[in-house]
Write a protein that holds these residues in place. Structure first.
Motif, PDB file in Angstrom:
ATOM      1  N   LEU A  29      -7.886   2.354   0.529  1.00 57.21           N
ATOM      2  CA  LEU A  29      -7.845   1.979   1.915  1.00 57.21           C
ATOM      3  C   LEU A  29      -7.865   3.401   2.739  1.00 57.21           C
ATOM      4  O   LEU A  29      -6.938   3.979   2.229  1.00 57.21           O
ATOM      5  CB  LEU A  29      -6.859   1.015   2.394  1.00 57.21           C
ATOM      6  CG  LEU A  29      -6.855   0.808   3.912  1.00 57.21           C
ATOM      7  CD1 LEU A  29      -7.870  -0.116   4.287  1.00 57.21           C
ATOM      8  CD2 LEU A  29      -5.278   0.186   4.299  1.00 57.21           C
ATOM      9  N   ASN A  30      -8.842   3.393   3.540  1.00 52.23           N
ATOM     10  CA  ASN A  30      -8.595   4.521   4.359  1.00 52.23           C
ATOM     11  C   ASN A  30      -8.331   4.154   5.753  1.00 52.23           C
ATOM     12  O   ASN A  30      -9.071   3.599   6.166  1.00 52.23           O
ATOM     13  CB  ASN A  30     -10.116   5.585   4.585  1.00 52.23           C
ATOM     14  CG  ASN A  30      -9.838   6.603   5.060  1.00 52.23           C
ATOM     15  OD1 ASN A  30      -9.564   6.762   6.578  1.00 52.23           O
ATOM     16  ND2 ASN A  30      -9.835   7.747   4.410  1.00 52.23           N
ATOM     17  N   LYS A  31      -7.166   4.493   6.277  1.00 53.36           N
ATOM     18  CA  LYS A  31      -6.817   4.110   7.703  1.00 53.36           C
ATOM     19  C   LYS A  31      -6.249   5.043   8.311  1.00 53.36           C
ATOM     20  O   LYS A  31      -5.140   5.723   7.809  1.00 53.36           O
ATOM     21  CB  LYS A  31      -5.754   2.901   7.325  1.00 53.36           C
ATOM     22  CG  LYS A  31      -5.618   1.917   8.770  1.00 53.36           C
ATOM     23  CD  LYS A  31      -4.770   0.716   8.388  1.00 53.36           C
ATOM     24  CE  LYS A  31      -4.407   0.095   9.700  1.00 53.36           C
ATOM     25  NZ  LYS A  31      -3.159  -0.595   9.714  1.00 53.36           N
ATOM     26  N   ASP A  32      -6.545   5.340   9.587  1.00 51.86           N
ATOM     27  CA  ASP A  32      -6.057   6.416  10.353  1.00 51.86           C
ATOM     28  C   ASP A  32      -5.912   7.667   9.900  1.00 51.86           C
ATOM     29  O   ASP A  32      -4.910   8.461   9.966  1.00 51.86           O
ATOM     30  CB  ASP A  32      -4.382   5.999  10.878  1.00 51.86           C
ATOM     31  CG  ASP A  32      -4.567   4.603  11.610  1.00 51.86           C
ATOM     32  OD1 ASP A  32      -5.706   4.404  12.176  1.00 51.86           O
ATOM     33  OD2 ASP A  32      -3.546   3.939  11.389  1.00 51.86           O
ATOM     34  N   LYS A  75       0.877  -1.188  -0.145  1.00 53.94           N
ATOM     35  CA  LYS A  75       0.080  -0.013   0.003  1.00 53.94           C
ATOM     36  C   LYS A  75       0.805   1.243  -0.004  1.00 53.94           C
ATOM     37  O   LYS A  75       1.966   1.087   0.513  1.00 53.94           O
ATOM     38  CB  LYS A  75      -1.000   0.021   1.147  1.00 53.94           C
ATOM     39  CG  LYS A  75      -0.367  -0.081   2.505  1.00 53.94           C
ATOM     40  CD  LYS A  75      -1.546   0.148   3.468  1.00 53.94           C
ATOM     41  CE  LYS A  75      -0.837  -0.013   4.867  1.00 53.94           C
ATOM     42  NZ  LYS A  75       0.061  -1.347   5.321  1.00 53.94           N
TER      43      LYS A  75
END
Ligand SMILES: CC(C)(COP(=O)(O)OP(=O)(O)OC[C@H]1O[C@@H](n2cnc3c(N)ncnc32)[C@H](O)[C@@H]1OP(=O)(O)O)[C@@H](O)C(=O)NCCC(=O)NCCS
Length: 175
Positions: free
Chosen positions: A151-154, A128
């Protein structure tokens, strides 16, 4: 030692600690990698580093990236190795900015990918990278990785990319 065209991949050693510390405490590099820059002192870092070098992990393999004349310019890794699923995640950093945009990253990835598909039974490598990191995406695409999701993370937006053994082998045959 694994020889590429422009780089050599070798096992990590204690003498890498100073470069790695400099890169991990660099705010711009941390931002490009969607992590916080390291706040540990160097003596503590060095002690943890030495401990880590003593043990090999069954789920991670790290390499230093060197130029053919032995200059340490970055690191690459495959980790979260999952033998059951036949896959692992790839990570790379060219910490020395003088070596950006000169094909070292792409050669390190090509060299590592060839090693993985030759020496292991893994079928898929994925990674990623930040949607905003156009350089990294261009580099991965040059190596045959294709986007397969987001991806959407943090609070960070990532592009997910992958390559399968079959695609890798087809590229080798074509070149
Ligand atoms: C990302 C990284 C590994 C790529 O390695 P590299 O040696 O710089 O990459 P390469 O030279 O092989 O390829 C970079 C490509 O991106 C292109 N590029 C550079 N800036 C770009 C931009 N803003 N937009 C689009 N493409 C860009 C280069 O021209 C080159 O393409 P080309 O060979 O077709 O000309 C390295 O730059 C790095 O570690 N950067 C800092 C940390 C980082 O980004 N970490 C996140 C990694 S997921």
């Amino acid at each position: 030692m694994i020889n590429g065209n422009r780089v050599v991949l070798r096992d990590k050693r204690l003498a890498d600690a100073q470069d790695d510390y400099r890169w991990q405490t660099d705010p711009e590099l941390a931002q490009l990698d969607a992590v916080l820059s390291l706040a540990t002192s160097f003596p503590q870092y060095l002690s943890d580093y030495a401990n880590e070098l003593r043990y090999s992990s069954p789920i991670r393999r790290r390499f230093a990236i060197e130029t053919p004349d032995g200059k340490h310019i970055g690191n690459c890794v495959y980790y979260d190795i999952n033998e059951t699923k036949g896959e692992a995640e790839l990570g790379i950093i060219i910490g020395n900015r003088d070596y950006w945009d000169k094909g070292y990253g792409a050669d390190a990835i090509s060299t590592l990918g060839s090693y993985i598909f030759r020496e292991t039974n893994l079928q898929r490598i994925y990674l990623k990278t930040l949607e905003s990191n156009s350089r990294a995406q261009r580099c991965f695409k040059k190596c045959g990785f294709t986007p397969y999701g987001h991806l959407n993370k943090d609070g960070y937006n990532f592009v997910l990319m992958e390559i399968h053994r079959k695609q890798w082998q087809e590229r080798q045959t074509e070149s």
